[in-house]
Scaffold this motif. Structure first.
Motif, PDB file in Angstrom:
ATOM      1  N   VAL A 133       0.804  -1.194   0.011  1.00 49.36           N
ATOM      2  CA  VAL A 133       0.095  -0.093   0.118  1.00 49.36           C
ATOM      3  C   VAL A 133       0.825   1.133   0.026  1.00 49.36           C
ATOM      4  O   VAL A 133       1.928   1.367   0.847  1.00 49.36           O
ATOM      5  CB  VAL A 133      -0.930   0.089   1.156  1.00 49.36           C
ATOM      6  CG1 VAL A 133      -1.530   1.262   1.277  1.00 49.36           C
ATOM      7  CG2 VAL A 133      -1.879  -1.284   1.314  1.00 49.36           C
TER       8      VAL A 133
ATOM      9  N   PHE B  79       1.194   5.219   0.649  1.00 51.09           N
ATOM     10  CA  PHE B  79       0.242   6.293   1.541  1.00 51.09           C
ATOM     11  C   PHE B  79       0.231   7.586   0.884  1.00 51.09           C
ATOM     12  O   PHE B  79      -0.221   8.568   1.232  1.00 51.09           O
ATOM     13  CB  PHE B  79       0.718   6.261   2.955  1.00 51.09           C
ATOM     14  CG  PHE B  79       0.425   4.837   3.822  1.00 51.09           C
ATOM     15  CD1 PHE B  79      -1.049   4.721   4.367  1.00 51.09           C
ATOM     16  CD2 PHE B  79       1.319   3.904   4.178  1.00 51.09           C
ATOM     17  CE1 PHE B  79      -1.297   3.718   5.051  1.00 51.09           C
ATOM     18  CE2 PHE B  79       0.913   2.802   4.703  1.00 51.09           C
ATOM     19  CZ  PHE B  79      -0.076   2.704   5.264  1.00 51.09           C
TER      20      PHE B  79
ATOM     21  N   ASP C 162      -8.927  -4.225  10.220  1.00 55.44           N
ATOM     22  CA  ASP C 162      -8.513  -2.798   9.722  1.00 55.44           C
ATOM     23  C   ASP C 162      -7.181  -2.753  10.437  1.00 55.44           C
ATOM     24  O   ASP C 162      -6.774  -2.962  11.665  1.00 55.44           O
ATOM     25  CB  ASP C 162      -9.264  -1.689  10.034  1.00 55.44           C
ATOM     26  CG  ASP C 162     -10.641  -1.688   9.278  1.00 55.44           C
ATOM     27  OD1 ASP C 162     -10.423  -2.383   8.202  1.00 55.44           O
ATOM     28  OD2 ASP C 162     -11.660  -1.097   9.773  1.00 55.44           O
TER      29      ASP C 162
ATOM     30  N   VAL D 236      -6.651   0.855   6.800  1.00 59.16           N
ATOM     31  CA  VAL D 236      -6.151   0.074   5.772  1.00 59.16           C
ATOM     32  C   VAL D 236      -7.053  -1.372   6.085  1.00 59.16           C
ATOM     33  O   VAL D 236      -6.795  -1.848   7.042  1.00 59.16           O
ATOM     34  CB  VAL D 236      -4.722  -0.327   5.396  1.00 59.16           C
ATOM     35  CG1 VAL D 236      -4.569  -1.314   4.274  1.00 59.16           C
ATOM     36  CG2 VAL D 236      -3.916   1.033   5.432  1.00 59.16           C
TER      37      VAL D 236
ATOM     38  N   PRO E  98      -5.043  -5.499  -0.001  1.00 58.19           N
ATOM     39  CA  PRO E  98      -5.327  -4.497   1.157  1.00 58.19           C
ATOM     40  C   PRO E  98      -5.716  -3.054   0.502  1.00 58.19           C
ATOM     41  O   PRO E  98      -5.442  -2.644  -0.552  1.00 58.19           O
ATOM     42  CB  PRO E  98      -4.152  -3.992   1.838  1.00 58.19           C
ATOM     43  CG  PRO E  98      -2.923  -4.488   0.825  1.00 58.19           C
ATOM     44  CD  PRO E  98      -3.572  -5.834   0.000  1.00 58.19           C
TER      45      PRO E  98
ATOM     46  N   LEU F 232      -6.732   0.926   0.818  1.00 56.69           N
ATOM     47  CA  LEU F 232      -6.515   2.273   1.705  1.00 56.69           C
ATOM     48  C   LEU F 232      -7.835   2.966   1.810  1.00 56.69           C
ATOM     49  O   LEU F 232      -8.161   3.443   0.583  1.00 56.69           O
ATOM     50  CB  LEU F 232      -5.292   2.868   1.109  1.00 56.69           C
ATOM     51  CG  LEU F 232      -5.230   4.501   1.630  1.00 56.69           C
ATOM     52  CD1 LEU F 232      -4.778   4.250   3.100  1.00 56.69           C
ATOM     53  CD2 LEU F 232      -3.787   4.958   0.989  1.00 56.69           C
ATOM     54  N   ASP F 233      -8.309   3.351   2.846  1.00 52.60           N
ATOM     55  CA  ASP F 233      -9.449   4.221   2.744  1.00 52.60           C
ATOM     56  C   ASP F 233      -8.876   5.698   2.241  1.00 52.60           C
ATOM     57  O   ASP F 233      -8.000   6.121   2.886  1.00 52.60           O
ATOM     58  CB  ASP F 233      -9.979   4.297   4.328  1.00 52.60           C
ATOM     59  CG  ASP F 233     -11.163   5.262   4.480  1.00 52.60           C
ATOM     60  OD1 ASP F 233     -11.413   6.145   3.684  1.00 52.60           O
ATOM     61  OD2 ASP F 233     -12.094   5.072   5.520  1.00 52.60           O
TER      62      ASP F 233
END
Length: 531
Positions: free
Chosen positions: A286, A288, A303, A325, A333, A335-336
């Motif tokens: 992921v 960021f 989460d 996440v 995964p 990511l919000d």
């Protein structure tokens, strides 16, 4: 500045920000290892050993402490549960010749169980080993098998030899184990390059280091196994959730997901069920985003909640947040896109994005330590504080740590209470020699999030040989906290007794554990309890 001449400067310094880019720059010139052996280690034959706590080389090469002995401060003594009888350490709970006491021999055909002579083993947890009855799941002298002795100050948990607490020595490239309760230190062992954090996966120790590697070692003796793939830049925290491993890479701004491919053997070989390593392989990642600088994570349900520190000294606007996440499917995964935004930190010159560090799940909420360094001066905003986040509503509430805390960094539950470390504010002279650290130590919060006790790390009055302290990461075992020192490589043992924090081993009593020996500055990168 603290004076018009600029003779003293106040800032936290980069090393409390373990894992950020500034740390790597500052520590690039720190000594790692000597020409032959690392700091505190001596050459015995072709092996580098710690003569202060190595049971097979105690005080000098080749001096052994025996099956039931341990080495403490370069001298042999009897280990936990052992008693000195006639110049040797014996196990009076299971030794048929010394059953319950020195020289108390059982009759022919009898066995010794829990210090009593009897006809046969009677407890459900007992296994007969010779003429003694032992619990192979918990007995460190018969761990997992009659002939397996953990040696030194390791404990036996579920039939596996392990230290209760392990610390990473960033400067010297070593790890060191401790036994909880006795607070005895095991030998320092060189693993990796500038190890930053450690954890356990079954009977294998995982070590993340600044060389962007996950090192694997046997818990039984720290013997090195196969290496896992590379991590990203500045790996700062690792979390195990079988069969997955999650790694935060601070300056790569990523979360890396690894999966264990190897299956354990039925019988341990070479001291582990994974003689060829865990077979960790990357399966997902992921991103960021630029300048987010992910610092720490905690898992709640499916989460991962990740603190985004921001690029201190550069663009801090991407920090001051907590990202979510979903790892419901660790292979993919998610990511919000809407992180939790934390309140801005206030400084004498204005405000800036808060700088969140440690995070834990406690009583259903997320608690986040706010380091809150001014990006212009590195001074911490005060007093120390936490952010409490409701994971369902995302409502953010402040939690004060009182006037005795600056630079909150790490935190962990202690039953219904919460323990927080405060790195403090460092004072340097014009040559950047550390001259004082203000408001560093531990804070204990009660079940209502109110401060019940503050333990300041401080040298006793008039002490001339007591290095300054800066509280870093810590581990909790029972009611005791094993607190790492960001300055002089020590571990302090602080116990919560009722509503008070009491020093068991620390600077006031001058009985700290020197976990990471060094000729100068020495950072305890991490301290973790191994379940």
């Amino acid at each position: 500045m603290n004076s018009p001449e600029g003779m003293e400067r106040r800032r936290t310094g980069p090393w409390p920000l373990l894992g950020v880019a500034a740390l790597a720059l500052v520590l690039a010139g720190c000594p790692d290892q000597g020409a032959e052996c690392g700091e505190g280690l001596s050459l015995c034959g072709s092996e580098c050993v710690d003569l202060t706590s190595e049971a097979n080389h105690c005080g000098a090469c080749g001096v052994t402490c025996g099956r039931a002995g341990v080495c403490a401060e370069s001298a042999c003594q009897c280990g936990p549960g052992a008693l000195a009888c006639g110049g040797q350490c014996v196990l009076t709970a299971s030794d048929a010749e010394h059953c319950g006491g020195c020289g108390v021999a059982c009759a022919a055909g009898q066995v010794c169980e829990a210090g009593l002579c009897q006809a046969a083993c009677t407890r459900d947890t007992s296994t007969r080993c010779g003429d003694g009855c032992v619990d192979l799941q918990t007995d460190p002298y018969h761990c997992g098998g009659c002939d397996t002795s953990c040696g030194g100050v390791k404990s036996c948990r579920a039939g596996v030899c392990t230290y209760d607490v392990v610390a990473a020595c960033f400067n010297s490239g070593q790890v060191v184990g401790l036994q909880a309760g006795t607070d005895l230190k095991g030998p320092n062992v060189a693993i990796g390059e500038r190890p930053q954090t450690v954890t356990r996966m079954q009977d294998v120790l995982l070590v993340l280091d600044a060389a962007k590697r996950v090192r694997e070692a046997r818990l039984s003796d720290y013997g090195t196994l196969a290496e896992a793939p590379e991590t990203g830049n500045a790996p700062n925290q690792v979390l195990v959730d079988e069969p997955y491993v999650y790694i935060l890479n601070s300056t790569s701004n990523t979360l890396l997901v690894l999966r264990r491919r190897a299956e354990p053997t039925e019988q341990p070989r070479e001291g582990t069920r994974f003689p060829n390593g865990l077979g960790l392989a990357p399966v997902a990642s992921v991103d960021f985003g630029a300048n987010t600088n992910p610092y720490a994570m905690a898992k709640l349900g499916t989460d991962l909640w990740v603190t985004l520190y921001g690029n201190l000294g550069g663009d801090v606007s991407a920090g001051g947040k907590v990202a979510r996440v979903s790892v419901a499917n660790p292979l993919a995964p998610v990511l919000d896109p809407s992180p939790v935004v934390l309140p801005a930190a206030s400084f004498p010159g204005g405000t800036a994005a808060s700088t969140p560090t440690g995070i834990v799940v406690h009583r259903g909420s997320l608690y986040i330590a706010l380091n809150n360094l001014d990006p212009a001066t590195y001074r911490p905003g005060g007093p120390g504080s936490l952010a409490k986040v409701n994971p369902q509503t995302r409502e953010v509430s402040p939690v004060s740590l009182g006037e005795g805390c600056l630079n909150a960094g790490w935190l962990a539950p202690l039953g219904e209470r919460l323990l927080v470390s405060c790195g403090g504010e460092a004072l340097y002279d014009i040559h950047f020699n550390l001259t004082a650290v203000d408001k560093t130590g531990l804070v204990l919060l009660d079940a209502q999030d109110a401060v019940s006790s503050t333990y300041p790390l401080a040298c006793p009055p008039g002490a001339t040989d007591c290095p300054l302290s800066s509280a870093g990461r810590f581990a909790v075992v029972g009611n005791r906290a094993y607190l790492g020192d960001n300055n002089a490589g020590r571990i302090f043992v602080i116990e919560a007794v009722g509503n008070q924090l009491i020093e068991r081993r620390g600077p006031r009593s001058q009985s700290s554990l020197l976990a990471c020996p060094s000729n100068g500055f020495s950072l305890v990168g991490d301290v973790v309890a191994l379940p």
